[in-house]
Every structure is written in C-alpha cells, then in structure tokens.
Design a protein around this motif. Structure first.
Motif, PDB file in Angstrom:
ATOM      1  N   UNK A 133       0.831  -1.210   0.000  1.00 34.33           N
ATOM      2  CA  UNK A 133       0.000   0.000   0.000  1.00 34.33           C
ATOM      3  C   UNK A 133       0.867   1.264   0.000  1.00 34.33           C
ATOM      4  N   UNK A 134       0.602   2.152  -0.966  1.00 32.43           N
ATOM      5  CA  UNK A 134       1.243   3.450  -1.158  1.00 32.43           C
ATOM      6  C   UNK A 134       2.612   3.376  -1.851  1.00 32.43           C
ATOM      7  N   UNK A 135       3.082   2.185  -2.197  1.00 30.77           N
ATOM      8  CA  UNK A 135       4.337   2.085  -2.959  1.00 30.77           C
ATOM      9  C   UNK A 135       4.086   2.536  -4.394  1.00 30.77           C
ATOM     10  N   UNK A 136       4.984   3.364  -4.927  1.00 26.77           N
ATOM     11  CA  UNK A 136       4.880   3.806  -6.322  1.00 26.77           C
ATOM     12  C   UNK A 136       5.365   2.680  -7.235  1.00 26.77           C
ATOM     13  N   UNK A 137       4.533   2.306  -8.196  1.00 31.33           N
ATOM     14  CA  UNK A 137       4.851   1.164  -9.058  1.00 31.33           C
ATOM     15  C   UNK A 137       4.482   1.456 -10.506  1.00 31.33           C
ATOM     16  N   UNK A 138       5.081   0.659 -11.376  1.00 32.16           N
ATOM     17  CA  UNK A 138       4.634   0.566 -12.766  1.00 32.16           C
ATOM     18  C   UNK A 138       3.783  -0.696 -12.829  1.00 32.16           C
ATOM     19  N   UNK A 139       2.451  -0.572 -12.948  1.00 37.16           N
ATOM     20  CA  UNK A 139       1.572  -1.740 -12.856  1.00 37.16           C
ATOM     21  C   UNK A 139       1.812  -2.738 -13.985  1.00 37.16           C
ATOM     22  N   UNK A 140       1.746  -4.013 -13.632  1.00 38.84           N
ATOM     23  CA  UNK A 140       1.960  -5.064 -14.613  1.00 38.84           C
ATOM     24  C   UNK A 140       0.952  -5.033 -15.739  1.00 38.84           C
ATOM     25  N   UNK A 141      -0.301  -4.636 -15.436  1.00 38.26           N
ATOM     26  CA  UNK A 141      -1.316  -4.666 -16.490  1.00 38.26           C
ATOM     27  C   UNK A 141      -1.015  -3.655 -17.597  1.00 38.26           C
ATOM     28  N   UNK A 142      -0.299  -2.576 -17.271  1.00 35.68           N
ATOM     29  CA  UNK A 142       0.095  -1.624 -18.318  1.00 35.68           C
ATOM     30  C   UNK A 142       1.165  -2.222 -19.227  1.00 35.68           C
ATOM     31  N   UNK A 143       2.127  -2.922 -18.603  1.00 39.69           N
ATOM     32  CA  UNK A 143       3.142  -3.616 -19.395  1.00 39.69           C
ATOM     33  C   UNK A 143       2.472  -4.648 -20.299  1.00 39.69           C
ATOM     34  N   UNK A 144       1.512  -5.381 -19.751  1.00 41.28           N
ATOM     35  CA  UNK A 144       0.818  -6.414 -20.528  1.00 41.28           C
ATOM     36  C   UNK A 144       0.048  -5.794 -21.694  1.00 41.28           C
ATOM     37  N   UNK A 145      -0.643  -4.701 -21.427  1.00 45.15           N
ATOM     38  CA  UNK A 145      -1.415  -4.061 -22.505  1.00 45.15           C
ATOM     39  C   UNK A 145      -0.493  -3.561 -23.607  1.00 45.15           C
ATOM     40  N   UNK A 146       0.720  -3.142 -23.225  1.00 49.55           N
ATOM     41  CA  UNK A 146       1.685  -2.711 -24.234  1.00 49.55           C
ATOM     42  C   UNK A 146       2.133  -3.857 -25.109  1.00 49.55           C
ATOM     43  N   UNK A 147       2.439  -4.998 -24.492  1.00 49.51           N
ATOM     44  CA  UNK A 147       2.846  -6.174 -25.265  1.00 49.51           C
ATOM     45  C   UNK A 147       1.719  -6.659 -26.175  1.00 49.51           C
ATOM     46  N   UNK A 148       0.496  -6.702 -25.630  1.00 50.31           N
ATOM     47  CA  UNK A 148      -0.636  -7.188 -26.431  1.00 50.31           C
ATOM     48  C   UNK A 148      -0.941  -6.219 -27.568  1.00 50.31           C
ATOM     49  N   UNK A 149      -0.734  -4.915 -27.314  1.00 54.58           N
ATOM     50  CA  UNK A 149      -1.006  -3.924 -28.353  1.00 54.58           C
ATOM     51  C   UNK A 149      -0.096  -4.054 -29.553  1.00 54.58           C
ATOM     52  N   UNK A 150       1.123  -4.601 -29.340  1.00 56.26           N
ATOM     53  CA  UNK A 150       2.061  -4.762 -30.436  1.00 56.26           C
ATOM     54  C   UNK A 150       1.606  -5.842 -31.410  1.00 56.26           C
ATOM     55  N   UNK A 151       0.831  -6.819 -30.902  1.00 58.29           N
ATOM     56  CA  UNK A 151       0.317  -7.905 -31.747  1.00 58.29           C
ATOM     57  C   UNK A 151      -1.177  -8.095 -31.491  1.00 58.29           C
ATOM     58  N   UNK A 152      -1.907  -6.982 -31.512  1.00 61.77           N
ATOM     59  CA  UNK A 152      -3.318  -7.017 -31.126  1.00 61.77           C
ATOM     60  C   UNK A 152      -4.145  -7.951 -32.000  1.00 61.77           C
ATOM     61  N   UNK A 153      -3.902  -7.933 -33.318  1.00 57.73           N
ATOM     62  CA  UNK A 153      -4.689  -8.779 -34.205  1.00 57.73           C
ATOM     63  C   UNK A 153      -4.527 -10.255 -33.866  1.00 57.73           C
ATOM     64  N   UNK A 154      -3.318 -10.651 -33.463  1.00 53.86           N
ATOM     65  CA  UNK A 154      -3.072 -12.058 -33.110  1.00 53.86           C
ATOM     66  C   UNK A 154      -3.867 -12.451 -31.868  1.00 53.86           C
ATOM     67  N   UNK A 155      -3.906 -11.555 -30.866  1.00 47.70           N
ATOM     68  CA  UNK A 155      -4.642 -11.862 -29.637  1.00 47.70           C
ATOM     69  C   UNK A 155      -6.154 -11.848 -29.858  1.00 47.70           C
ATOM     70  N   UNK A 156      -6.633 -10.932 -30.679  1.00 48.89           N
ATOM     71  CA  UNK A 156      -8.061 -10.891 -30.995  1.00 48.89           C
ATOM     72  C   UNK A 156      -8.475 -12.177 -31.707  1.00 48.89           C
ATOM     73  N   UNK A 157      -7.662 -12.620 -32.660  1.00 48.88           N
ATOM     74  CA  UNK A 157      -7.957 -13.857 -33.377  1.00 48.88           C
ATOM     75  C   UNK A 157      -7.960 -15.049 -32.430  1.00 48.88           C
ATOM     76  N   UNK A 158      -6.996 -15.091 -31.491  1.00 48.70           N
ATOM     77  CA  UNK A 158      -6.914 -16.202 -30.543  1.00 48.70           C
ATOM     78  C   UNK A 158      -8.160 -16.274 -29.671  1.00 48.70           C
ATOM     79  N   UNK A 159      -8.672 -15.118 -29.225  1.00 49.59           N
ATOM     80  CA  UNK A 159      -9.873 -15.118 -28.374  1.00 49.59           C
ATOM     81  C   UNK A 159     -11.129 -15.395 -29.183  1.00 49.59           C
ATOM     82  N   UNK A 160     -11.151 -14.979 -30.422  1.00 50.38           N
ATOM     83  CA  UNK A 160     -12.293 -15.322 -31.283  1.00 50.38           C
ATOM     84  C   UNK A 160     -12.340 -16.833 -31.517  1.00 50.38           C
ATOM     85  N   UNK A 161     -11.180 -17.420 -31.775  1.00 45.69           N
ATOM     86  CA  UNK A 161     -11.124 -18.877 -31.971  1.00 45.69           C
ATOM     87  C   UNK A 161     -11.505 -19.611 -30.690  1.00 45.69           C
ATOM     88  N   UNK A 162     -11.093 -19.065 -29.539  1.00 42.58           N
ATOM     89  CA  UNK A 162     -11.454 -19.664 -28.254  1.00 42.58           C
ATOM     90  C   UNK A 162     -12.974 -19.697 -28.084  1.00 42.58           C
TER      91      UNK A 162
END
Length: 509
Positions: free
Chosen positions: A233-262
C-alpha cells in the motif's frame, strides 16, 4: 470490474448446468462461451507455478524439488534440486536471471525444463512489488545489480550466468563490476539472450516509444501507487497490467484472433483446443508490478540515454567498464525476427568487452524465431540450448583463471581510488577452499546449526569436509563469516569443536 466478472461467471455456470435445457442449444453454448470470455478478460491472474516435478538425468527419471535457497525482500533464488541419489553428476551450475518486466519468472518454465537434465538450475524469482511493504525500502537498477552479485557470491565458484531479455544489461554490468574489483566469484560464462545492450541498433517500436516520449512522460502517465489493502500500500509502481497491454497492443490482431477462436471452440465443444488457450493465457495474463524507481531508471538508462554502450553507465556512482571483463566468457544469442529487441542489440556486448580474447566469445543468431523463441519453444530446445550448454561446458572449470581476492563485503560499496586486485595469497580462505570434494563430501548437516541451505552455501564456497571447518583460523572464520553472511554463527554454534569430533570419527571409521 469485479461485479461484472461475478455476474458473467454466474451466468456462465447457469448456461453450462446440465439440468438447464438451454445448455444443450447453440444459444446456451454461445452465452456460456461469451460469459467465460468476459470473466477471463477481467480476472486478476495469480502467480503461476513452475510445476516441474521430475526430469531425466543420465537417462534416468529423477524427482525434482523446488526450494528457496536465498531470499531478499524483492527476490527469491529458487533451486530446482534434482534428487539423483548417490549418483554424482558434474553438471554445470547455472544462474538463470529471469526478466523483471511484468511477467513472473514462470515465463521461463520451458527454459528451465530444457536445461534441467544437463545442469543445476537456479532462477531469480522476482517478487511482485505490490506485495512488498513500503517499509522494506526502495529497489532500483543499482539494487538489481547488487542482488546479482550477492547471488553469485552465494552460489560460489564456477557459476554460469544466463540473462534473458531485460536483465542482460544489469547482468553484464554486474560481471563488469565484479571483474573491476578482482572478484574471484565472477561467473565463468555469461550468456545474454535477446537483451537490449544497445537499443540504438535496429530500434524497435519499444525503443522508439521510450526515445520519443522521454522520461517525464513515463513519470506522469504510467506510475501509480499500490491501493489498499495490498501489502505494498502506497508504494509507487509501474503496474503489470500496463506492461501487458503494451505487449498485447504490439500484436493485437493475433490476440483478438486467438480469443475469437477460443469462443468458437467453446461453442463447438472443442475442449482440447479451448484448454490449450486457457493454459497459454493463464500464464500470459499473470503479471506483476515493478517498483517505479527500477522501471524509470531502466527506461532512462537503457532506452533513452544508452548509458552502457556509450561508456556512461554507473553503479553506485562508479563508472562501469565492460573492458575490465577478461575472465568471464561471453555468449550472445539473438532471434532473426525479434520485434522487441532488434537484431544486433545483444551482439553489441562484444564491442564493449574489448579485453576478451576470441576464444572467450561467441555469437549466435537463430533463424526464423521471434523474441520468445530465443528462450522457449522447439527451436530453443533443438538448436539454441545445445549451443549454450556446449559453450558452458567448454569454459567450465577453467584452469587459467587468475587467482584474486573476493569483492568487498558490501556489494554496493565503491572501490577506493588506490584499490587494485591482489593475489590469492592475501585471501585467508585461499588455503582452505576446494574446487571440488576430495573423494566423497562429508554430510555437513551433522554439525548442529547447519541445515540444507547452509550446507549448500558452504559447498558453493568450496567447503565440503569436516577437516576444512575444523582447521579454520580466526582470520578464515572472519572472512567466511563476511563472505556468506553467517553473522557469527560459526563461533556461536561451536562449529569447530563439532567438526573436529566428526573429522576424528570419520578417520577412525
């Protein structure tokens, strides 16, 4: 999102209930599939398990036990202990430095699994910053380097370092610092895999983002504080979900296709394909927070200022000189299609290590693999890992390493202006430590106060027999106490008297 996730999960269960007639219709299966998709996309995924319970050593299946052998507030050092019984294998000892960039160390599960039959594997298991109380203090890039040095001291001589992606920079800096200090426990080899040593070479979208935005933008837009009731609590951080969204954004079409197939697999009842999707994304979507100071210092030093390749990188105020690396052999590995670390960025380490002879350096570029293929997958198993192990074995137990003293007790303490490496004769432990046991090693756990962890530490330092402990002088006790951080335990628990009795029993027996 919690209420939405709970509602979606309840709805999914309702439409998957065998007692519900709608569960057997295309409509019911579509609703259940859609709800599972919503639930999975809004879930906070916990830390995955390595789950490596056995391996094959010398053609024989043996159990594997995962154990913490060294720990600090922001990192545990895990050892995958291969229970080989009375068989002794002279396999190399590898410190695998996992990325601290959002994902947990389990991202390297495949790397560990591939290397485990041929090596003793230790891996850095970085702690989620939101789980570390603010009272534990800061953790930045300097601390990261200190952790690496301390772990190498713990593991002892003839350790091999493997750094995957982000830690390539601090790993190379740690080796340089140890060589500058004349540290005898500097690693025998360093393998850097897909690491951003010089991001000016073939810059990727990740590199361009850092340069174009500047450090001020990152401070304002991606740093947050850990909310209550998390331990950090109160520690300044770079949240993991932002890092994840950045990685997924680089290959967004691939992840969208994977979830559509799922979704389609769930509707069609293709359980095997759906389960493969779950297994992959359970791992991929599990993320951890990084301390703000570590993240910002890394972005500024590595991606904006390019401090290491420019010769401007400093550790605790001391200039890091990669030209001081003379004894640690260097292997760099890159992927031809890496879109995160551009081709040539890792190979640049060789240009910095100007004092290494040609027989102590090698570079390998793996065709047709991207970033993750450098350390995982079929090509890693078949083509990259064998080259790494061959390089390690070639340089293992080198006899030409010059004897020098250990580093100062404080890993972060800078050298004095007049400090220079000295010969092994100045090290009081040089006369007592062994590279390997003489015959069968003694069971040091027979000494009261020595458990499995301390026995591992002593063996790593070069102590395998009762007679070595029994013969310790006051100067050697002080040096060993400092090196392994025993905090007076040797004298307090009476190790010398116990060791003398046990050594006498061994001789008489």
């Amino acid at each position: 999102m919690s209420p939405i996730r709970a509602t979606a999960d309840l709805t999914r269960l309702y439409f998957k209930n065998a007692m519900n007639p709608l569960s057997h219709t295309p409509f019911g299966r579509s609703v259940a599939a859609g709800c599972e998709l919503v639930e999975r996309l809004t879930r906070r995924y916990g830390k995955p398990e390595f789950g490596l319970t056995e391996t094959t050593v010398g053609g024989v299946k043996v159990p594997v036990r995962e154990e913490i052998v060294w720990q600090k507030p922001f990192c545990n050092l895990l050892h995958f202990d291969r229970k080989t019984g009375p068989r002794k294998h002279s396999d190399p000892k590898i410190l695998l430095i996992a990325p601290m960039s959002g994902h947990y160390a389990t991202l390297l599960r495949g790397t560990v699994e591939t290397l485990l039959p041929s090596a003793e594997i230790y891996i850095t298991d970085w702690i989620d910053a939101r789980m570390v109380p603010l009272a534990e203090g800061r953790f930045d890039l300097d601390d990261y380097i200190d952790y690496i040095i301390e772990m190498l001291h713990f593991l002892g001589p003839d350790t091999h370092v493997m750094a995957v992606c982000q830690p390539s920079v601090p790993a190379l800096a740690a080796v340089a610092v140890m060589e500058q200090r004349g540290d005898p426990l500097a690693p025998t080899t360093a393998t850097l895999m897909g690491g951003p040593i010089d991001t000016r070479i073939n810059p990727t979208a990740v590199n361009d983002l850092a340069e174009n935005k500047g450090i001020g933008w990152f401070e304002r837009h991606v740093i947050m504080t850990v909310p209550f009731p998390q331990p950090g609590f109160l520690r300044a951080v770079y949240p993991g979900f932002l890092q994840l969204s950045g990685f997924m954004g680089m290959n967004l079409d691939r992840h969208v296709t994977a979830h559509r197939d799922f979704f389609q697999h769930l509707v069609q009842g293709d359980g095997d394909s759906a389960e493969k999707h779950r297994e992959f994304y359970d791992e991929y979507l599990a993320v951890m927070d990084l301390t703000a100071e570590f993240y910002l210092q890394t972005v500024d030093t590595v991606f904006i200022k390019h401090a290491l390749p420019k010769g401007e990188f400093r550790h605790r105020g001391e200039l890091v000189d990669c030209g001081a690396i003379r004894n640690t052999a260097l292997l760099t590995v890159e992927g031809e299609k890496d879109d995160i670390t551009g081709r040539g960025q890792t190979k640049a380490a060789h240009d910095l290590c100007t004092s290494l002879t040609d027989d102590k350096r090698a570079h390998y570029m793996q065709p047709n693999v991207g970033h993750y293929g450098v350390f995982n997958g079929s090509r890693f198993r078949a083509e990259i890992a064998p080259r790494i192990l061959d390089f390690i074995r070639t340089h293992s137990q080198r006899r030409d390493r010059p004897a020098v003293t250990k580093a100062p007790a404080s890993a972060g303490a800078p050298k004095t202006a007049n400090s220079t490496p000295v010969t092994a004769s100045a090290d009081p432990l040089a006369a007592i430590l062994l590279a390997e046991p003489k015959g069968a090693a003694d069971d040091l756990k027979a000494i009261s106060g020595v458990g499995p962890k301390l026995e591992t530490a002593l063996n790593g330092a070069g102590i395998f027999h009762y007679w070595q402990i029994a013969a310790l002088t006051d100067a050697q006790i002080e040096a060993l106490d400092t090196r392994l951080d025993f905090r007076g335990r040797i004298e307090r628990d009476g190790w010398l008297d116990q060791a003398r009795k046990l050594a006498g029993q061994t001789v008489s027996g």
